[in-house]
Structures are given as structure tokens and as C-alpha cells.
Motif scaffolding. Structure first.
Motif, PDB file in Angstrom:
ATOM      1  N   THR A   1      27.557  74.393  67.308  1.00 43.00           N
ATOM      2  CA  THR A   1      28.543  74.751  66.778  1.00 43.00           C
ATOM      3  C   THR A   1      29.625  73.277  67.456  1.00 43.00           C
ATOM      4  OG1 THR A   1      29.212  75.564  69.734  1.00 43.00           O
ATOM      5  CG2 THR A   1      28.732  77.068  67.408  1.00 43.00           C
ATOM      6  N   SER A   2      29.815  72.483  68.854  1.00 45.09           N
ATOM      7  CA  SER A   2      30.628  71.495  68.588  1.00 45.09           C
ATOM      8  C   SER A   2      30.344  70.623  69.831  1.00 45.09           C
ATOM      9  CB  SER A   2      31.867  72.060  68.854  1.00 45.09           C
ATOM     10  OG  SER A   2      32.035  72.626  70.077  1.00 45.09           O
ATOM     11  N   VAL A   3      30.624  69.557  69.448  1.00 46.64           N
ATOM     12  CA  VAL A   3      30.450  68.724  70.858  1.00 46.64           C
ATOM     13  C   VAL A   3      31.617  67.486  71.217  1.00 46.64           C
ATOM     14  CG1 VAL A   3      28.559  66.353  70.752  1.00 46.64           C
ATOM     15  CG2 VAL A   3      28.121  67.403  69.211  1.00 46.64           C
ATOM     16  N   GLY A   4      31.310  67.927  72.229  1.00 46.85           N
ATOM     17  CA  GLY A   4      32.518  67.168  72.671  1.00 46.85           C
ATOM     18  C   GLY A   4      33.216  65.962  74.063  1.00 46.85           C
ATOM     19  N   ALA A   5      33.832  65.366  73.860  1.00 43.50           N
ATOM     20  CA  ALA A   5      34.002  64.345  74.973  1.00 43.50           C
ATOM     21  C   ALA A   5      34.646  64.748  76.080  1.00 43.50           C
ATOM     22  CB  ALA A   5      34.697  62.447  73.802  1.00 43.50           C
ATOM     23  N   LEU A   6      34.270  64.412  77.509  1.00 43.28           N
ATOM     24  CA  LEU A   6      34.480  64.981  78.628  1.00 43.28           C
ATOM     25  C   LEU A   6      35.332  63.468  79.575  1.00 43.28           C
ATOM     26  CD1 LEU A   6      32.026  66.921  80.477  1.00 43.28           C
ATOM     27  CD2 LEU A   6      33.735  67.596  78.984  1.00 43.28           C
ATOM     28  N   ASP A   7      36.349  63.997  79.602  1.00 49.83           N
ATOM     29  CA  ASP A   7      36.911  63.235  80.165  1.00 49.83           C
ATOM     30  C   ASP A   7      36.478  63.278  82.519  1.00 49.83           C
ATOM     31  OD1 ASP A   7      38.371  65.656  81.444  1.00 49.83           O
ATOM     32  OD2 ASP A   7      40.317  65.416  80.351  1.00 49.83           O
ATOM     33  N   ALA A   8      37.487  62.637  82.923  1.00 42.11           N
ATOM     34  CA  ALA A   8      36.984  62.841  84.420  1.00 42.11           C
ATOM     35  C   ALA A   8      37.079  63.955  85.278  1.00 42.11           C
ATOM     36  CB  ALA A   8      37.373  61.278  85.249  1.00 42.11           C
ATOM     37  N   ALA A   9      37.825  64.182  84.460  1.00 38.35           N
ATOM     38  CA  ALA A   9      38.407  66.003  84.605  1.00 38.35           C
ATOM     39  C   ALA A   9      37.584  67.010  84.656  1.00 38.35           C
ATOM     40  CB  ALA A   9      40.134  66.267  84.757  1.00 38.35           C
ATOM     41  N   GLY A  10      36.691  66.500  83.689  1.00 37.29           N
ATOM     42  CA  GLY A  10      36.199  67.297  82.782  1.00 37.29           C
ATOM     43  C   GLY A  10      36.209  68.428  81.218  1.00 37.29           C
ATOM     44  N   ALA A  11      37.742  67.398  81.400  1.00 36.47           N
ATOM     45  CA  ALA A  11      38.312  68.483  79.865  1.00 36.47           C
ATOM     46  C   ALA A  11      37.651  68.106  78.761  1.00 36.47           C
ATOM     47  CB  ALA A  11      39.941  68.708  79.977  1.00 36.47           C
ATOM     48  N   ALA A  12      37.294  68.316  77.540  1.00 38.13           N
ATOM     49  CA  ALA A  12      35.980  68.350  76.685  1.00 38.13           C
ATOM     50  C   ALA A  12      37.361  67.923  74.896  1.00 38.13           C
ATOM     51  CB  ALA A  12      35.570  69.470  75.930  1.00 38.13           C
ATOM     52  N   THR A  13      37.214  67.230  74.710  1.00 39.53           N
ATOM     53  CA  THR A  13      37.868  66.822  73.491  1.00 39.53           C
ATOM     54  C   THR A  13      36.299  66.228  72.024  1.00 39.53           C
ATOM     55  OG1 THR A  13      39.713  65.699  74.774  1.00 39.53           O
ATOM     56  CG2 THR A  13      39.581  65.461  72.307  1.00 39.53           C
ATOM     57  N   PRO A  14      36.790  67.167  71.361  1.00 37.43           N
ATOM     58  CA  PRO A  14      36.344  67.440  70.086  1.00 37.43           C
ATOM     59  C   PRO A  14      35.224  65.802  69.356  1.00 37.43           C
ATOM     60  CG  PRO A  14      38.218  68.948  70.065  1.00 37.43           C
ATOM     61  CD  PRO A  14      38.028  68.213  70.722  1.00 37.43           C
ATOM     62  N   LEU A  15      34.544  65.533  69.183  1.00 38.48           N
ATOM     63  CA  LEU A  15      34.257  64.774  68.422  1.00 38.48           C
ATOM     64  C   LEU A  15      34.156  64.460  66.809  1.00 38.48           C
ATOM     65  CD1 LEU A  15      30.883  63.292  70.716  1.00 38.48           C
ATOM     66  CD2 LEU A  15      33.600  62.513  71.061  1.00 38.48           C
ATOM     67  N   ALA A  16      34.550  63.493  66.952  1.00 40.83           N
ATOM     68  CA  ALA A  16      34.465  63.669  64.801  1.00 40.83           C
ATOM     69  C   ALA A  16      33.213  63.759  65.078  1.00 40.83           C
ATOM     70  CB  ALA A  16      34.804  62.359  64.039  1.00 40.83           C
ATOM     71  N   VAL A  17      32.875  64.479  63.006  1.00 36.01           N
ATOM     72  CA  VAL A  17      31.421  65.370  63.131  1.00 36.01           C
ATOM     73  C   VAL A  17      30.969  63.413  63.061  1.00 36.01           C
ATOM     74  CG1 VAL A  17      30.683  65.918  61.265  1.00 36.01           C
ATOM     75  CG2 VAL A  17      32.523  66.776  61.830  1.00 36.01           C
ATOM     76  N   GLY A  18      31.102  62.204  62.658  1.00 36.08           N
ATOM     77  CA  GLY A  18      30.605  61.269  62.430  1.00 36.08           C
ATOM     78  C   GLY A  18      30.090  60.533  62.872  1.00 36.08           C
ATOM     79  N   ALA A  19      31.109  61.195  64.975  1.00 32.66           N
ATOM     80  CA  ALA A  19      30.703  60.502  65.802  1.00 32.66           C
ATOM     81  C   ALA A  19      29.120  60.826  66.751  1.00 32.66           C
ATOM     82  CB  ALA A  19      31.595  60.492  66.853  1.00 32.66           C
ATOM     83  N   TYR A  20      28.427  61.665  66.244  1.00 30.22           N
ATOM     84  CA  TYR A  20      27.409  62.618  66.470  1.00 30.22           C
ATOM     85  C   TYR A  20      26.056  63.060  65.536  1.00 30.22           C
ATOM     86  CZ  TYR A  20      29.857  66.834  65.942  1.00 30.22           C
ATOM     87  OH  TYR A  20      30.701  68.098  65.077  1.00 30.22           O
ATOM     88  N   ALA A  21      25.094  62.910  65.848  1.00 31.44           N
ATOM     89  CA  ALA A  21      24.314  64.459  64.559  1.00 31.44           C
ATOM     90  C   ALA A  21      23.325  64.897  66.127  1.00 31.44           C
ATOM     91  CB  ALA A  21      22.877  62.310  64.946  1.00 31.44           C
ATOM     92  N   ILE A  22      22.904  65.660  64.722  1.00 31.22           N
ATOM     93  CA  ILE A  22      22.531  68.001  65.695  1.00 31.22           C
ATOM     94  C   ILE A  22      21.766  67.631  64.594  1.00 31.22           C
ATOM     95  CG2 ILE A  22      24.448  67.830  66.597  1.00 31.22           C
ATOM     96  CD1 ILE A  22      24.645  69.845  64.061  1.00 31.22           C
ATOM     97  N   ASP A  23      20.769  67.984  65.253  1.00 34.41           N
ATOM     98  CA  ASP A  23      19.222  68.704  64.095  1.00 34.41           C
ATOM     99  C   ASP A  23      18.369  69.738  65.525  1.00 34.41           C
ATOM    100  OD1 ASP A  23      17.540  68.643  62.753  1.00 34.41           O
ATOM    101  OD2 ASP A  23      16.194  67.147  63.999  1.00 34.41           O
ATOM    102  N   ILE A  24      18.146  70.723  64.267  1.00 34.74           N
ATOM    103  CA  ILE A  24      17.558  72.476  65.696  1.00 34.74           C
ATOM    104  C   ILE A  24      16.732  72.275  64.307  1.00 34.74           C
ATOM    105  CG2 ILE A  24      17.145  74.894  65.868  1.00 34.74           C
ATOM    106  CD1 ILE A  24      20.519  74.418  64.857  1.00 34.74           C
ATOM    107  N   ASP A  25      15.143  71.642  65.478  1.00 32.30           N
ATOM    108  CA  ASP A  25      13.924  71.554  64.290  1.00 32.30           C
ATOM    109  C   ASP A  25      12.859  72.914  64.414  1.00 32.30           C
ATOM    110  OD1 ASP A  25      12.491  72.587  67.283  1.00 32.30           O
ATOM    111  OD2 ASP A  25      11.798  70.193  67.796  1.00 32.30           O
ATOM    112  N   ALA A  26      12.220  73.160  63.965  1.00 36.93           N
ATOM    113  CA  ALA A  26      11.003  74.226  63.261  1.00 36.93           C
ATOM    114  C   ALA A  26      10.798  74.913  64.644  1.00 36.93           C
ATOM    115  CB  ALA A  26       9.935  73.901  62.488  1.00 36.93           C
ATOM    116  N   ASN A  27      10.953  74.149  65.526  1.00 36.48           N
ATOM    117  CA  ASN A  27      10.643  75.074  66.864  1.00 36.48           C
ATOM    118  C   ASN A  27      11.749  75.348  67.470  1.00 36.48           C
ATOM    119  OD1 ASN A  27       7.640  74.501  67.333  1.00 36.48           O
ATOM    120  ND2 ASN A  27       8.160  72.600  67.939  1.00 36.48           N
ATOM    121  N   GLY A  28      13.005  75.267  67.284  1.00 38.69           N
ATOM    122  CA  GLY A  28      14.047  76.151  67.838  1.00 38.69           C
ATOM    123  C   GLY A  28      15.170  75.414  68.841  1.00 38.69           C
ATOM    124  N   ASP A  29      14.261  73.973  68.676  1.00 40.72           N
ATOM    125  CA  ASP A  29      14.825  73.266  70.002  1.00 40.72           C
ATOM    126  C   ASP A  29      15.925  72.282  69.354  1.00 40.72           C
ATOM    127  OD1 ASP A  29      13.135  73.160  72.019  1.00 40.72           O
ATOM    128  OD2 ASP A  29      11.705  71.914  70.672  1.00 40.72           O
TER     129      ASP A  29
END
Length: 182
Positions: free
Chosen positions: A78-106
Motif C-alpha cells: 500500500t505504500s513505500v516511504g522514506a525514513l528520516d533519522a527520527a523514524g518518520a516516514a515520508t511517502p515516496l513518489a510512485v516512480g521512485a520505487y518498484a513493487i511486485d507480488i509474485d505467484a507464490n505471494g511473496d
């Protein structure tokens, strides 16, 4: 590091265990619910799969290499976010990452250009079934049998009698066990 909602089996699971145990009174409902919850957690540990779909968050290094998420089977990332030194997450732009769910559910995640980014937090949902009734019958039966074993041996002294869980439990769960090479 993976964090997630705890496994919460519904009251129907505890009621199924009461029926399996042939317990008619209600004074041990809390105990039976806890034994079913413990058996469910052990089932997840044995199979290495989340049983009921729920939310997880995982912190991982920011890397161009594909990295596998710990929990399976992944239903959605559902989301991928950059973590700063304090542990706060800032959402990354959609093009900044790639995601995949394979046939095994990984679930798999990679960061396209990490630059100075060191860590990311990935939010996702994972689980075999939407609810208790949708779990495979063998997993449900194994949970009930293990909860019954715990119930039967709740007052036994260590070293007295059979304390090992029934072999049928691992036989029921083994077809669902996910092995992983690192």
C-alpha cells in the motif's frame, strides 16, 4: 524489522474449540480463547505465513536490489516511504520505487535511485484468508487440536505424561509450510 497487527482470531474460533473440547460451561471461555490464539500464533510460525489478512509495516534498507517482504502471502503493497533519522516516514513518489507480488505471494520492493536515502518503510497487507471460516480446513483443525492439547495439559507438571503436541498437528500444517532460503 516487521511490525503488524496481532493475529486476532474471532470468537467463532474459540467457539469451535469449545465444541471440539465438548465444554458447555462458560467459565473457561477466556482461557480457551487464549489457547486458540496461542495455537494460531504457533501455526503462523510453523507455516511462516500470516493466517488472517491484516496490515504489516516493514523497515528495510533503501536499495536498488529487489528485497523480499517478510510476511506472506502478500495481498497488497500500500505504500513505500522514506525514513528520516527520527523514524518518520515520508511517502515516496510512485516512480521512485518498484513493487511486485509474485505467484507464490511473496512481495518484493526496490528503490529506483536511493541516493542519500538509507531506509524505507513498506506498508502492506498479508494473509491466507479474510477470516477464520475461509482458512483451509487443515489449518483450522490443527489449531483446534493444538488448543485442545494445551487445554488437556494446562495443569500437568512438567516432565509428567505426554507434553508433546499431537503429531497430527504438524501433519495437518505441513502442506502449508513455506520454506525459505536466504
Amino acid at each position: 524489522m516487521t511490525e503488524g497487527d496481532p493475529l486476532l482470531l474471532p470468537a467463532a474460533a474459540a467457539e469451535a474449540a469449545k465444541s471440539y473440547l465438548r465444554v458447555e460451561r462458560s467459565d473457561e471461555d477466556g482461557l480457551i480463547a487464549r489457547l486458540v490464539a496461542a495455537a494460531g500464533e504457533l501455526c503462523e510460525g510453523f507455516t511462516r505465513q500470516a493466517l488472517i489478512v491484516r496490515a504489516f509495516e516493514e523497515t528495510m534498507p533503501a536499495s536498488r536490489a529487489w528485497q523480499r517482504l517478510e510476511r506472506t502471502p502478500v495481498r497488497a503493497i500500500t505504500s513505500v516511504g522514506a525514513l528520516d533519522a527520527a523514524g518518520a516516514a515520508t511517502p515516496l513518489a510512485v516512480g521512485a520505487y518498484a513493487i511486485d507480488i509474485d505467484a507464490n505471494g511473496d512481495g518484493w520492493v526496490r528503490i529506483e535511485a536511493p541516493g542519500r536515502l538509507r531506509r524505507v518503510r513498506v506498508a502492506y497487507s498479508a494473509g491466507l484468508a479474510a477470516d477464520w471460516d475461509a482458512l483451509p480446513a487443515a489449518l483450522r483443525q490443527g489449531i483446534l487440536r493444538l488448543a485442545a492439547h494445551f487445554y488437556a495439559h494446562r495443569t500437568a507438571e512438567p516432565g509428567r505424561g505426554s507434553e508433546d503436541p499431537p503429531a497430527a498437528v504438524s501433519a495437518l500444517w505441513s502442506p502449508y509450510r513455506r520454506l525459505r532460503l536466504r
